[in-house]
Design a protein around this motif. Structure first.
Motif, mmCIF file in Angstrom:
data_model
loop_
_atom_site.group_PDB
_atom_site.id
_atom_site.type_symbol
_atom_site.label_atom_id
_atom_site.label_comp_id
_atom_site.label_asym_id
_atom_site.label_seq_id
_atom_site.Cartn_x
_atom_site.Cartn_y
_atom_site.Cartn_z
ATOM 1 N N LEU A 213 27.971 72.603 81.315
ATOM 2 C CA LEU A 213 28.714 72.550 82.576
ATOM 3 C C LEU A 213 29.943 71.658 82.482
ATOM 4 C CD1 LEU A 213 25.726 72.323 85.085
ATOM 5 C CD2 LEU A 213 27.088 74.332 84.495
ATOM 6 N N SER A 214 29.916 70.661 81.616
ATOM 7 C CA SER A 214 31.057 69.758 81.496
ATOM 8 C C SER A 214 32.295 70.480 80.976
ATOM 9 C CB SER A 214 30.713 68.592 80.567
ATOM 10 O OG SER A 214 30.509 69.045 79.240
ATOM 11 N N LEU A 215 32.119 71.621 80.327
ATOM 12 C CA LEU A 215 33.265 72.397 79.855
ATOM 13 C C LEU A 215 34.073 72.962 81.014
ATOM 14 C CD1 LEU A 215 31.704 74.288 76.795
ATOM 15 C CD2 LEU A 215 33.144 72.249 76.792
ATOM 16 N N SER A 216 33.500 72.944 82.208
ATOM 17 C CA SER A 216 34.237 73.408 83.384
ATOM 18 C C SER A 216 35.264 72.386 83.834
ATOM 19 C CB SER A 216 33.273 73.703 84.540
ATOM 20 O OG SER A 216 32.687 72.494 85.017
ATOM 21 N N GLY A 217 35.097 71.127 83.426
ATOM 22 C CA GLY A 217 35.991 70.067 83.848
ATOM 23 C C GLY A 217 35.708 69.549 85.243
ATOM 24 N N ASN A 218 34.618 70.008 85.869
ATOM 25 C CA ASN A 218 34.261 69.614 87.234
ATOM 26 C C ASN A 218 33.176 68.543 87.166
ATOM 27 O OD1 ASN A 218 33.311 69.424 89.916
ATOM 28 N ND2 ASN A 218 33.881 71.543 90.325
ATOM 29 N N GLU A 219 33.580 67.273 87.310
ATOM 30 C CA GLU A 219 32.623 66.176 87.198
ATOM 31 C C GLU A 219 31.605 66.172 88.331
ATOM 32 O OE1 GLU A 219 34.710 62.531 86.869
ATOM 33 O OE2 GLU A 219 35.710 63.060 84.974
ATOM 34 N N GLN A 220 32.025 66.557 89.528
ATOM 35 C CA GLN A 220 31.102 66.575 90.664
ATOM 36 C C GLN A 220 30.009 67.620 90.446
ATOM 37 O OE1 GLN A 220 31.288 64.233 92.968
ATOM 38 N NE2 GLN A 220 33.073 63.469 91.840
ATOM 39 N N LEU A 221 30.389 68.758 89.891
ATOM 40 C CA LEU A 221 29.405 69.795 89.588
ATOM 41 C C LEU A 221 28.371 69.285 88.600
ATOM 42 C CD1 LEU A 221 28.377 72.773 89.516
ATOM 43 C CD2 LEU A 221 30.034 73.161 87.677
ATOM 44 N N VAL A 222 28.823 68.592 87.570
ATOM 45 C CA VAL A 222 27.911 68.076 86.550
ATOM 46 C C VAL A 222 26.940 67.074 87.167
ATOM 47 C CG1 VAL A 222 27.750 66.800 84.384
ATOM 48 C CG2 VAL A 222 29.574 68.480 84.700
ATOM 49 N N ARG A 223 27.445 66.185 88.038
ATOM 50 C CA ARG A 223 26.574 65.174 88.653
ATOM 51 C C ARG A 223 25.525 65.819 89.557
ATOM 52 N NH1 ARG A 223 31.294 60.839 90.430
ATOM 53 N NH2 ARG A 223 31.875 60.187 88.310
ATOM 54 N N ILE A 224 25.945 66.802 90.350
ATOM 55 C CA ILE A 224 24.990 67.468 91.245
ATOM 56 C C ILE A 224 23.947 68.222 90.443
ATOM 57 C CG2 ILE A 224 24.759 69.278 92.987
ATOM 58 C CD1 ILE A 224 27.526 68.449 94.029
ATOM 59 N N ALA A 225 24.387 68.945 89.414
ATOM 60 C CA ALA A 225 23.449 69.701 88.580
ATOM 61 C C ALA A 225 22.475 68.773 87.861
ATOM 62 C CB ALA A 225 24.228 70.548 87.575
ATOM 63 N N GLU A 226 22.960 67.614 87.428
ATOM 64 C CA GLU A 226 22.089 66.646 86.758
ATOM 65 C C GLU A 226 21.031 66.111 87.717
ATOM 66 O OE1 GLU A 226 22.536 62.768 83.805
ATOM 67 O OE2 GLU A 226 24.166 63.299 85.181
ATOM 68 N N ASP A 227 21.435 65.832 88.952
ATOM 69 C CA ASP A 227 20.485 65.348 89.951
ATOM 70 C C ASP A 227 19.422 66.410 90.258
ATOM 71 O OD1 ASP A 227 19.663 63.429 92.141
ATOM 72 O OD2 ASP A 227 20.201 65.173 93.353
ATOM 73 N N LEU A 228 19.852 67.662 90.396
ATOM 74 C CA LEU A 228 18.895 68.750 90.652
ATOM 75 C C LEU A 228 17.942 68.928 89.477
ATOM 76 C CD1 LEU A 228 21.287 71.379 92.287
ATOM 77 C CD2 LEU A 228 19.473 70.085 93.433
#
Length: 282
Positions: A213-228
């Motif tokens: 997911l980090s390849l998307s460049g969206n840090e907020q997405l990565v944090r939310i996905a990690e929490d889930l």
């Protein structure tokens, strides 16, 4: 007989009959030479301390005028690092099932278990409260949240809604060379699954998904996905739906197959694999 007059330097300037006597210039003394050298080079005689031995400049409001430089103290172990280590240990204990759903655990008892005071344990438990793993029980400690299969299925659905579209978009845009760089992470999930340790596999699985997911460049997405992802690993009531060793191995194999399809930029295969991967997560 009259003595000749003397000037302020003590040297005779007139003779006895008032005749002028040539002035003898004052000879420089050693002290005068030292003063002249000091004026030309104002540095102190002692060697200037190295920059690494000097303390950092004071912040605004601190009075540092005239203070002697002192060696910089060695860095101390911060309490936040202990808190982080305890937080990771508690997460591992939760995933491994060592902390049971519905049970109450006090900070002093857990601190004794980990060989630390109750303070970092309490701080780590507060973080787990925010993550939804435990809840505060006043005057007793922290209770591990009791969750069922329905909550696990809901988490899997939310993860799929977030991650699947992103992976499909990345499959079309990211070159195969970048995907190949994630091969060590995919292989790490295979080794972790072979060990049979659920906590070890959860960490390797989280690292792989976050790297994708980090390849998307969206840090907020990565944090939310990690929490889930972390929430999906918390223990269930009665230990139901705990993946067996064979399930972990199969899940890890899907990672390597998915990476192969991403390297080949085969979007159809990627779509099929990610749908199957998240369907098996509920």
């Amino acid at each position: 007989m009259k003595q000749g007059a003397q000037d302020s330097t003590g040297i005779r300037t007139t003779g006895a009959g008032g005749d002028a006597v040539p002035r003898v210039p004052r000879q420089p003394q050693a002290a005068d030479l030292r003063r002249e050298q000091a004026a030309a080079d104002p540095r102190p005689e002692q060697e200037t301390p190295a920059a690494a031995d000097l303390p950092e400049a004071g912040v605004r409001g601190e009075h540092t005028h005239g203070e002697r430089p002192v060696p910089r103290p060695r860095p101390l172990v911060r309490r936040s690092s202990v808190r982080g280590q305890i937080l990771q240990a508690l997460r591992t204990a939760l995933v491994a099932g060592e902390l049971k759903p519905g049970e109450v655990y006090s900070a002093p008892a857990l601190g004794e278990r980990f060989g630390v005071s109750a303070t970092p344990v309490r701080e780590a438990m507060q973080q787990l409260t925010l993550e939804g793993a435990v809840e505060v029980v006043p005057n007793r400690g922290f209770r591990v949240i009791e969750r069922g299969d329905r909550e696990l299925a809901e988490l899997a659905e939310v993860r799929a809604l977030l991650e699947v579209p992103v992976m499909l978009r990345l499959a079309r845009r990211v070159p195969g060379e970048r995907w190949a760089e994630l091969r060590p992470l995919a292989e790490a999930t295979v080794r972790a699954a072979s060990s049979g340790c659920r906590a070890t596999y959860a960490e390797a699985d989280r690292a792989f998904h976050c790297a994708v997911l980090s390849l998307s460049g969206n840090e907020q997405l990565v944090r939310i996905a990690e929490d889930l992802h972390r929430r999906a690993q918390w223990p269930l009531v009665g230990g139901s739906a705990r993946p067996a060793h064979a399930d972990l191995v199969a899940d890890a194999a899907e990672h390597t197959a998915l990476l192969d399809a991403l390297v080949a930029r085969d979007v159809d295969v990627v779509r099929s694999l990610v749908a199957e991967h998240f369907a098996g997560a509920d």
